[in-house]
Enzyme design. Structure first.
Site, mmCIF file in Angstrom:
data_model
loop_
_atom_site.group_PDB
_atom_site.id
_atom_site.type_symbol
_atom_site.label_atom_id
_atom_site.label_comp_id
_atom_site.label_asym_id
_atom_site.label_seq_id
_atom_site.Cartn_x
_atom_site.Cartn_y
_atom_site.Cartn_z
ATOM 1 N N THR A 1 0.827 -1.204 0.000
ATOM 2 C CA THR A 1 0.000 0.000 0.000
ATOM 3 C C THR A 1 0.858 1.248 0.000
ATOM 4 O O THR A 1 0.432 2.313 -0.459
ATOM 5 C CB THR A 1 -0.921 0.010 1.236
ATOM 6 O OG1 THR A 1 -1.674 -1.199 1.264
ATOM 7 C CG2 THR A 1 -1.888 1.173 1.213
ATOM 8 N N TYR B 1 4.081 -11.964 5.525
ATOM 9 C CA TYR B 1 2.963 -11.608 4.654
ATOM 10 C C TYR B 1 2.942 -12.646 3.537
ATOM 11 O O TYR B 1 3.762 -12.594 2.624
ATOM 12 C CB TYR B 1 3.191 -10.201 4.115
ATOM 13 C CG TYR B 1 2.095 -9.630 3.254
ATOM 14 C CD1 TYR B 1 0.839 -10.219 3.147
ATOM 15 C CD2 TYR B 1 2.308 -8.451 2.542
ATOM 16 C CE1 TYR B 1 -0.150 -9.666 2.369
ATOM 17 C CE2 TYR B 1 1.331 -7.882 1.753
ATOM 18 C CZ TYR B 1 0.103 -8.485 1.668
ATOM 19 O OH TYR B 1 -0.873 -7.930 0.876
ATOM 20 N N LYS C 1 0.184 -12.505 8.314
ATOM 21 C CA LYS C 1 -0.893 -11.972 7.493
ATOM 22 C C LYS C 1 -1.092 -12.894 6.302
ATOM 23 O O LYS C 1 -0.168 -13.137 5.529
ATOM 24 C CB LYS C 1 -0.588 -10.562 6.999
ATOM 25 C CG LYS C 1 -1.689 -10.021 6.072
ATOM 26 C CD LYS C 1 -1.362 -8.662 5.503
ATOM 27 C CE LYS C 1 -2.439 -8.192 4.547
ATOM 28 N NZ LYS C 1 -2.133 -6.873 3.939
#
Length: 314
Positions: free
Chosen positions: A49, A137, A165
């Site tokens: 992001t 992740y 995650k």
């Protein structure tokens, strides 16, 4: 950072830019205060992001140094520290540790599409080289490497790993990780199309590692609160169903195009996307503005909702 499990909303923060394209550190401070004031449990800086793949090595180091100075005991700051290879990743993790990071989040190095055994070894070698709290992740859509729960559970025996995650679409993957009871916070991506939020939280997950919290931190904190009883489940259901239009919107373009375009449109200090990415077209952006208005988020956060034409021209 203590070994207590991170719970709640773990927001992957955008990287704000000035008009000249440089990193806007004053905006970083504003955004961090915004999140701390609105229930965000922790932030990740320089995740996908944050347009991390388009930041220079010098920019990445400057972001770590400057934003680590802004942290508080209330809201830990993690940094995306994945490099192009194992040694580069270790070097960035060590730099983050030396300059005040609370933790680092790692994905498999992009583009090389390494086998699972090699990626497991990568995560363990990085963890052996530091005592900084780390997270994994698992994001095969971005990096083209995917870890089965057997690999993940072996990795999570390492004491330096504190967060997981998951960004696959496999509910069974989350269930198997939680069934293994690793000593990590199990979180999931908030994309409604992946469909992981409901099963992750219902199975005992610890929160979400999300993008939509950039725009709706209180609401995403509500859907990221672990369930301790029926009241939590009811609150989750009401908030999640209400927020679905915004969740779909923030994932309606490649991350972070939709969320950053809408943040800029409503007056949050975001700046432009870094080329070759460009902002949303007027009709697309107008949908996001309407969703914020329908949800009443302009009143909740004091957003200035512009006309679509004004937003695009800003």
């Amino acid at each position: 950072m203590s070994r207590q499990k991170l719970t709640g909303s773990f927001v992957a923060l955008i990287t704000p830019f000035n008009r000249d394209g440089s990193v806007d550190f004053a905006a970083f401070r504003t955004l961090l205060t915004f999140h701390e004031d609105n229930g965000t449990a922790a932030v990740l800086i320089m995740g996908s992001t944050g347009e991390t793949s388009m930041l220079s090595p010098e920019e990445k180091k400057a972001i770590i140094v400057e934003t680590a100075k802004m942290k508080s005991a209330k809201m830990p700051i993690f940094f995306g520290c994945t490099g192009a290879n194992t040694e580069a990743t270790i070097a960035m993790v060590k730099f983050a540790k030396d300059n005040g990071a609370d933790g680092a989040i790692l994905a498999a190095p992009a583009y090389i599409c390494a086998p699972e055994d090699d990626i497991e070894r990568f995560f363990l070698e990085v963890a052996d080289a530091t005592d900084l709290p780390l997270g994994i992740y698992n994001n095969p859509p971005r990096v083209k490497s995917d870890l089965h729960w057997d690999h993940l559970l072996r990795i999570f025996k390492h004491p330096n790993y504190v967060v997981h995650k998951e960004s696959t679409g496999r509910v069974g993957q989350v269930a198997q990780v939680l069934a293994g009871r690793p000593d990590v916070s199990v979180m999931c991506c908030d994309s409604p199309n992946l469909g992981l939020v409901v099963p992750t939280m219902s199975l005992g997950g610890h929160g979400t590692a999300n993008m939509t919290g950039n725009l709706a931190p209180r609401e995403v904190a509500a859907i990221s609160t672990p369930w301790s009883g029926w009241a939590d489940a009811e609150r989750f259901r009401e908030t999640y169903l209400r927020m679905l239009p915004l969740l779909h919107f923030t994932y309606s373009a490649i991350n972070p195009v939709a969320v950053k375009s809408l943040m800029k449109a409503v007056g949050l200090p975001a700046g432009d996307l870094r080329k070759p990415l460009t902002g949303l077209a007027a009709e697309h952006l107008a949908r996001g503005v309407r969703i914020l208005a329908e949800l009443g988020l302009d009143k909740t956060y004091g957003y200035k909702l512009p006309s679509p034409a004004a937003a695009v021209a800003a």
